[in-house]
Structures are given as structure tokens and as C-alpha cells.
Design an enzyme around this catalytic site. Structure first.
Site, short mmCIF file in Angstrom:
data_model
loop_
_atom_site.label_atom_id
_atom_site.label_comp_id
_atom_site.label_asym_id
_atom_site.label_seq_id
_atom_site.Cartn_x
_atom_site.Cartn_y
_atom_site.Cartn_z
N ASN A 39 -4.77 4.20 7.43
CA ASN A 39 -6.12 4.72 7.18
C ASN A 39 -7.06 4.47 8.35
OD1 ASN A 39 -5.56 5.88 4.75
ND2 ASN A 39 -6.10 4.07 3.55
N HIS A 63 0.82 -1.21 0.00
CA HIS A 63 0.00 0.00 0.00
C HIS A 63 0.86 1.26 0.00
CE1 HIS A 63 -3.15 2.64 2.23
NE2 HIS A 63 -3.26 2.77 0.93
P1 NAD Z 1 -6.76 5.68 -11.32
O1 NAD Z 1 -8.16 5.69 -11.71
O2 NAD Z 1 -5.98 6.95 -11.42
O3 NAD Z 1 -5.98 4.59 -12.19
C1 NAD Z 1 -6.47 3.31 -12.46
C2 NAD Z 1 -5.88 2.85 -13.77
O4 NAD Z 1 -6.14 1.46 -13.93
C3 NAD Z 1 -6.48 3.54 -15.00
O5 NAD Z 1 -5.44 4.05 -15.82
C4 NAD Z 1 -7.25 2.43 -15.69
O6 NAD Z 1 -7.27 2.58 -17.10
C5 NAD Z 1 -6.46 1.21 -15.28
N1 NAD Z 1 -7.19 -0.05 -15.39
C6 NAD Z 1 -8.48 -0.30 -15.11
N2 NAD Z 1 -8.77 -1.61 -15.36
C7 NAD Z 1 -7.64 -2.19 -15.80
C8 NAD Z 1 -7.29 -3.50 -16.22
N3 NAD Z 1 -8.20 -4.47 -16.25
N4 NAD Z 1 -6.02 -3.74 -16.58
C9 NAD Z 1 -5.12 -2.75 -16.58
N5 NAD Z 1 -5.38 -1.49 -16.20
C10 NAD Z 1 -6.63 -1.20 -15.82
O7 NAD Z 1 -6.73 5.11 -9.83
P2 NAD Z 1 -5.62 5.30 -8.69
O8 NAD Z 1 -5.95 6.48 -7.87
O9 NAD Z 1 -4.29 5.22 -9.31
O10 NAD Z 1 -5.87 4.03 -7.78
C11 NAD Z 1 -5.46 2.74 -8.14
C12 NAD Z 1 -5.49 1.83 -6.94
O11 NAD Z 1 -4.64 2.36 -5.92
C13 NAD Z 1 -6.85 1.65 -6.29
O12 NAD Z 1 -6.95 0.33 -5.83
C14 NAD Z 1 -6.80 2.63 -5.14
O13 NAD Z 1 -7.67 2.25 -4.09
C15 NAD Z 1 -5.37 2.50 -4.71
N6 NAD Z 1 -4.82 3.63 -3.96
C16 NAD Z 1 -5.12 4.91 -4.30
C17 NAD Z 1 -4.58 5.97 -3.57
C18 NAD Z 1 -4.87 7.40 -3.95
O14 NAD Z 1 -4.55 8.32 -3.18
N7 NAD Z 1 -5.43 7.66 -5.12
C19 NAD Z 1 -3.71 5.73 -2.49
C20 NAD Z 1 -3.41 4.40 -2.17
C21 NAD Z 1 -3.97 3.37 -2.92
#
Ligand code: NAD
Length: 708
Positions: free
Chosen positions: A497, A447
Site C-alpha cells: 500500500n 495482510h
Molecule cells: P467488513 O466490514 O466486510 O467485515 C467486518 C466484519 O467484522 C463484519 O462482519 C462485522 O460484523 C465483524 N465484526 C465487527 N466487530 C466484531 C467483533 N467484535 N467480533 C467479531 N466480529 C466483529 O470489513 P472487511 O473489508 O472484511 O475488513 C476487515 C479488516 O480487513 C479490516 O481491518 C480491513 O482494514 C482489512 N482489510 C480489508 C481489505 C479490503 O480490501 N476490504 C484488504 C485488506 C485488509
């Protein structure tokens, strides 16, 4: 039996220059220890007995460090301020001995030259350093709640002027070769290959009068300039520290003392202030954090050798995937293959790294060639081509359990049987992601926090079936990416969190009671957080930041329930900074934002009239106490391995005030009984979510502490 080898050896050149090589036996880097005082003095004495001595050069025998600082365990051993003061005085007298040498003494610096190391170099008559990325000069004592205690507070302002010296000492930042030369911190910066030769040439030139200070520094030489400078610096530093860091105040006092009353008085003040600072709780807390993070860096997985990693796959090139690709390529130096469902994701991830590297190129910290070389490590695909060769996959697709399970299945299909699957989920249970895996022992949580390139922490989350080797390999990768990793339990919200949610909930409750947004945030900033809870939510994204709450309520109970305010805010399409609508106002395109201002529409939306009713301290107490209580639960439920991890996680993951050392050290400082009493008071007033947990009550009754 032979006497222990000295860290200092002396040899003479044909031109009668003594070369003192510093090489602490059995250590990777040089650090100063108390017993070196006699050793340095002995070497200097021996040099003085050499009849035709022309001068001395100090150089390190280690590949990457001149002297990286003083060994802080010796400071931890001091019981009283007097004891610590006398340690400083010893250091001062060695440095004076060096600068009183009748022949020129030149420091030849390559690698880390920090703290006591830089003070030693400052005591020399000239400094030459290598033009190398490893070469860094700085006085980072303030970061441990201390000040330079071996003459540094007096010599540095005289060498580079008070404004720059104060900046270096108050921030603790380190300076690279070229800048050090520009600001007069070193006399010359040359390629490492000719470092020694240049230092010897400098010796041959004899003692020289020091170059005059630059005009900016001379400007503050007069009484008015000085008064203005110190007034300004003090004001600026108080705005930053909220008066929570006594070391910064003392640094300013001691520098001023030396400039007003001369060196002797300055040294006296320095030693005394050093002693006083060593025994402050702030310094103890900061040193505790330092030891904890050093220990975490050294820690190895329990028994299992980490697998060696060459290629990393990343699923999803969004906000997180892009950041993770960046640290994997540029910090860990590993090849990265990004898979996204559309080209936009890949383009985003590539551009993300390019832009970060471009900033470093512009700042002159990276060459174009190096930028291109690092970019070549990252490639993208919309199918799984290349994934047959990745050793570990980090998954950062949308937060959706069945999608993540599908990712596990696809990786098991396309990658090798050894490939580890690490999920960056922030709220889904790892065991659920691994539920249908054929090799669940290779599934784990990793994470990250946003922005990935800046946030120093990661949580590593094994589920019950994860193998030791998967854990140790994942931890090793995180370290290579430049992160501090804590291993936490696979339960809702993991650790960070889980303690953050009730803190933010409480801040929103204050808002619903009509407390002004800025008043709430200021209360926590004054307490020592880098930003207040509502501003934090705006930065993280209100939608993203609140996603964890229902998960926590489902798994752990109603004490995590968010006040209705958050729902109303989300329904109003407020996502925070990213869509320009949050608790605060954001500049419309083309218009420059002035000071950060709360959005008055929020109050109308929540149907409250903003009015300051509670003291800032009271608001801070509510938010912080509820966080402390939850942290203790995490420890007692084995979400945390130990209190140390909990402290590091809170400070590095949330910005819990470092001078308090983290939630557990802070409870120790207040006393568990006091914390229980405060929580009970809040419980009576505000409800059951403040009920002190059983573990805290027990510790209060038994007078137990988290640290000895
Ligand atoms: P995001 O929406 O910016 O990015 C997600 C990406 O995944 C997109 O580019 C999408 O096209 C791609 N994607 C979707 N389905 C796919 C597939 N089947 N194969 C390949 N790529 C695929 O989201 P994010 O903010 O980067 O979050 C991603 C993960 O990280 C989530 O699980 C989120 O909970 C976790 N996370 C987010 C944060 C934050 O602050 N945003 C912090 C820690 C963890």
C-alpha cells in the site's frame, strides 16, 4: 566410482514391449536437463537393438509428475541467442528421433506433463493419460517469455488444430485429462490403475493413421481461413499484451511459418525464435520472477520450526473474513471457526465459500461430496465457543485500533496460551495492536488482498517483539493457503500500500489537471498494468483504498498527501463499483452496461474540462517513477528484506507489469542514473513529491544495481 544413475531405464515385457521409466535421481519431480539428450538417445538405441521389439511405452517413476518441464536454469546459462538456439535444436533432434522410431511409441501420462514434458509426449505416436486431478498438460513457456523450443510449436497445431494450439501456447494454460481427451490432445484418459495396461494395449494395436482434425480446425486449413485466423488471433493478443510480450508474437509467427512452409522450415524458425527470446529482457524478467517465487516457496523461517496448526479461528465474517475462511478450509484443508458479533457475518462467510465451491462443482471440477466435506470444515459462532482449541486466530474485524486491541485481549482470555494472533489490518501498526498484549511475541500482521481467493500475495508483518516461531508459523500457514508470503516491516502502509498510494495519488493529480479518466487508465494499461489506477480504485472501493493515505502522511510526511480531488469524490458518496458510483458509470439494475465509460459527473464535481493534453507515456512515467522511488525507500528503510521481495510484492500484489520483473529489476534495466534524472525532471515540473530518495541518488552515483 559408478557413473551417475540415468534418469531413463529400460525394461522389456514378455510381449516384447520396451518400457522406458523416467525417474530423475534425487529429485521430487521430473524436469528435463541438457544432459538427458545423450541418455534418451542411448536408451532408444538399446531398445532398437532388441530383436523382436514391438513398441515402447514412456512412463514416469514419480508419483505426481510425468515431466513437469525443462530445467530453466540451463536456459539462464545461455549467453547468446545462438547458444540458446542450439539448445533448442538438440531438443528438437531428440524428439524427432522418438517420432522416427519404426515401432509405436506411447506416452503413459500421470501428473504434470508440461513444457518439454508435453513436447516429448507430442513426439510419441500416441498419448494415454490418467483421469486424475494431478494430471495436467500444457505448454507454459510463454509465461517465461519463451516458446516451446523442442518441436511443440509444430506438432501441437498438427495434432489439435491451429486455433486450439495457439490458445494453449499463447495463454500457457494447462488442460486436464477429460478436456485433453475431448480435444484430441490425448488418445485416451483412463483411471491411473490401468494406465500402463492401456498404454501397452495401444502399442499392440500398432501404428495408426492419425484421426482427422475436427472440422473447426480443418476450416482454417485453406489459405483464407488461415489468414483470417492469424489476423484475428494477432489482433486479440495485441489487445491483451499491448505488444509488451514478444513471445506471443513469435509463437504466432512460428506456427504460421510451419503451416505455410512445412515442418522443416517451422523447426528452423522455432529454434531461431527460441534463441532470440531467451536473450530478451522480458524473458529475463519473467524468469527472475519465477526463480524468486520458487525461492520464496522454499524459504523457511529463520531457525524457528513452525508450530503445527490444526484449527484456525477467524474474527469477523465480512468481505475479508469470508475470503480468508475460504482459502483456509479449501486450500489449506484446516478446520475454521468463525466468530462474528452477528449471525449475518457468519451467514455471509459460509455463503461466500459455498458459492465459490458451487462454481467449481458446476464446472465439473469438484464433486458434491467433496464440496460438502470442505464446507464441514467451516463453522461459526457468536460467542467464543470452540476458540479454546484454535491454534491461530486471524482477525478481520472493522479497522479500529481499540477494537483490535480488545480482540487481542479476548483471544488471550478465551484461547490457549500458545494461540497466535494474526491481524489482517491494512493500516494500523502491529506494535500498536500488540501494545497491551500479555504475550506480544504471539501477535503479528497477516495482510491479505481482496479478493482473497484470487490475489496470490500476503504480507507477513512482525513487530519488534514478535517471536521467530510466530513468524515462521504464520508464513507456513500462508503457504498452505496457497499464498506467496513476503515478510515486511511494521511501518505505515507496510510495503504494497505504501508504493501504491503515491501511484494512485499521481493519477488523481493528472485527473485534476483535466486529463480524461480513460486516457489516464489507458496509459497505465499500455504500460502493462492489468487495469488503470482509477479503475483499480473503483474496484477496491474508493473509501477503502484511500483510508491509508492519512496514515502515511502522519507517519512518513506530506509527500503522500492526496490531491483534494479524492476528498471531493468521497464527499459525493462515491465508493466505486460496490455502490455503483465511482470514476466510471455502472449499469443500473436490469440494464446491461456497454463498454466501460467514465462518469462525466466527476469532471463537473472537480470543476475541470476533460481534455487530453499529456501523452499517455508521460502520464505513465509520472505514476510509475513515483512508485519506483518509494520502493527504493522501503528497501533502504528495511521495510523490505531484499529487492526480490519488493519485486514479488509489486507484481503479485498490484499487478506491476511482470515483463518488467518488478520495480527493482526495472530500475536495474533503466539504470539508477536514468531514473534519478527522470525524477529530477518531474520534480522541477510538478514539485517536491518527486524528489529522488537518497538511496537512489547514491546508487546512481556509484553505478550500483539491485541484482547482479
Ligand atoms: P467488513 O466490514 O466486510 O467485515 C467486518 C466484519 O467484522 C463484519 O462482519 C462485522 O460484523 C465483524 N465484526 C465487527 N466487530 C466484531 C467483533 N467484535 N467480533 C467479531 N466480529 C466483529 O470489513 P472487511 O473489508 O472484511 O475488513 C476487515 C479488516 O480487513 C479490516 O481491518 C480491513 O482494514 C482489512 N482489510 C480489508 C481489505 C479490503 O480490501 N476490504 C484488504 C485488506 C485488509
Amino acid at each position: 566410482e559408478t557413473a551417475p544413475a540415468s534418469a531413463f531405464t529400460l525394461a522389456f515385457t514378455d510381449q516384447h514391449v520396451g518400457i522406458i521409466t523416467i525417474d530423475v535421481p534425487g529429485e521430487k519431480v521430473n524436469t528435463l536437463k541438457a544432459e538427458f539428450v545423450e541418455q534418451i538417445c542411448a536408451v532408444l538405441q538399446k531398445a532398437q537393438q532388441y530383436p523382436q521389439l514391438k513398441g515402447l511405452v514412456l512412463i514416469s517413476g514419480k508419483p505426481d509428475s510425468f515431466i513437469a518441464g525443462a530445467d530453466i536454469t540451463m536456459i539462464a546459462g545461455c549467453k547468446t541467442a545462438e547458444e540458446a538456439s542450439s539448445l533448442a535444436k538438440k531438443g528438437q533432434s531428440v524428439m524427432s528421433h522418438i517420432s522416427a522410431m519404426s515401432v509405436p511409441v506411447v506416452a503413459a501420462i500421470h501428473g504434470a506433463c508440461l513444457g518439454g514434458g508435453l513436447e516429448l509426449a507430442l513426439a510419441c505416436h500416441a498419448r494415454i493419460c490418467s483421469l486424475d486431478d494431478k494430471t495436467q498438460l500444457g505448454l507454459p513457456e510463454v509465461q517465461l517469455g519463451l516458446l516451446p523450443g523442442s518441436g511443440g510449436t509444430q506438432r501441437l497445431p498438427r495434432l489439435i488444430g491451429a486455433p486450439k494450439a495457439l490458445d494453449m501456447m499463447l495463454t500457457g494454460r494447462s488442460i486436464r485429462a477429460k478436456q485433453a481427451q475431448r480435444m484430441g490432445l490425448v488418445d485416451d484418459a483412463v483411471p491411473q490403475a490401468i494406465l500402463l495396461q492401456t498404454a501397452l494395449e495401444r502399442v499392440a494395436q500398432g501404428r495408426k493413421a492419425r484421426a482427422p482434425l475436427p472440422w473447426q480446425a480443418r476450416l482454417v486449413g485453406g489459405p483464407l481461413g488461415k489468414a483470417l485466423l492469424f489476423h484475428f488471433v494477432r489482433k486479440q493478443i495485441r489487445a491483451k499484451t499491448q505488444g509488451n510480450y514478444p513471445a506471443t508474437e513469435k509463437i504466432i509467427d512460428v506456427v504460421r511459418n510451419g503451416l505455410d512452409h512445412g515442418r522443416a522450415s517451422g523447426y528452423q524458425a522455432e529454434a531461431q525464435a527460441f534463441g532470440e527470446l531467451v536473450i530478451t529482457p522480458q524473458s529475463a524478467a519473467l524468469r527472475g520472477l519465477f526463480f524468486a517465487s520458487t525461492a520464496l516457496k522454499k524459504e523457511r523461517g529463520a531457525g524457528a520450526e513452525p508450530l503445527s496448526l490444526k484449527r484456525i479461528g477467524i474474527l469477523g465474517g465480512g468481505l475479508m473474513g469470508g475470503g480468508i475462511a475460504n482459502v483456509t478450509a479449501t486450500r489449506a484443508g484446516l478446520a475454521v471457526r468463525i466468530k462474528d458479533i452477528n449471525h449475518e457475518g457468519i451467514r455471509h462467510a459460509l455463503k461466500y465459500s459455498w458459492d465459490l465451491l458451487e462454481k467449481r462443482v458446476r464446472a465439473g471440477r469438484l464433486t458434491r461430496t467433496e464440496q460438502q466435506r470442505q464446507m464441514m470444515l467451516i463453522s461459526g459462532t457468536t460467542d467464543y465457543s470452540g476458540f479454546e482449541r484454535v491454534d491461530l486466530v486471524i482477525e478481520a474485524v472493522f479497522e479500529d485500533l481499540s477494537l483490535k486491541q480488545q480482540m487481542v485481549a479476548e483471544i488471550e482470555h478465551y484461547a490457549s496460551p500458545q494461540t497466535i494472533f494474526a491481524s489482517n489490518t491494512s493500516s494500523l501498526p502491529i506494535h500498536a495492536i500488540a501494545a497491551n498484549a500479555t504475550r506480544p511475541e504471539q501477535v503479528i500482521g497477516l495482510h491479505f488482498f481482496s479478493p482473497v481467493d484470487k490475489m496470490p500475495l500476503v504480507e507477513v508483518i512482525p513487530h519488534a517483539g514478535t517471536s521467530e516461531q510466530t513468524i515462521s508459523t504464520t508464513v507456513a500457514l500462508a503457504k498452505k493457503q496457497g499464498k506467496t508470503a513476503i515478510v515486511v516491516g511494521d511501518s505505515a502502509g507496510f510495503y504494497v500500500n505504501r508504493i501504491l498510494a503515491p501511484y494512485i495519488n499521481e493519477a488523481t493529480r493528472c485527473l485534476l489537471e483535466g486529463e480524461p479518466i480513460a486516457h489516464i487508465d489507458n496509459a497505465l494499461v499500455n504500460f502493462g498494468f492489468p487495469v488503470g489506477p482509477l479503475q483499480l480504485l473503483d474496484e477496491v472501493g474508493i473509501d477503502v483504498g484511500t483510508k491509508i493515505i492519512p496514515v502515511l502522511v502522519d507517519a512518513l510526511g506530506p509527500r503522500f498527501a492526496a490531491p483534494p480531488a479524492l476528498d471531493a469524490i468521497l464527499k459525493d458518496d462515491r465508493k466505486g463499483r460496490k455502490n455503483g458510483k465511482g470514476f466510471y458509470l455502472y449499469a443500473q439494475q436490469g440494464r446491461q452496461a456497454k463498454k466501460k465509460q467514465a462518469d462525466p459527473a466527476i469532471y463537473r464535481l472537480l470543476n475541470v474540462t476533460p481534455k487530453q493534453q499529456q501523452e499517455g507515456e508521460h502520464i505513465a512515467r509520472r505514476c510509475v517513477m513515483i512508485m519506483l522511488n518509494e520502493a527504493v525507500r522501503c528497501l533502504d528503510e528495511n521495510v523490505l528484506r531484499n529487492a526480490r521481495d519488493g519485486d514479488i510484492g509489486a507484481v503479485f500484489g498490484i499487478g506491476f507489469p511482470p515483463f518488467l520483473g518488478g520495480p527493482f529489476r526495472y530500475i536495474d534495466q533503466l539504470g539508477a542514473a536514468e531514473v534519478v534524472k527522470t525524477l529530477q525532471g518531474l520534480q522541477q515540473h510538478y514539485g517536491e513529491h518527486f524528489a529522488p530518495c537518497a538511496g537512489l541518488v547514491r546508487r546512481a552515483q556509484e553505478g550500483q544495481r539491485f541484482y547482479d
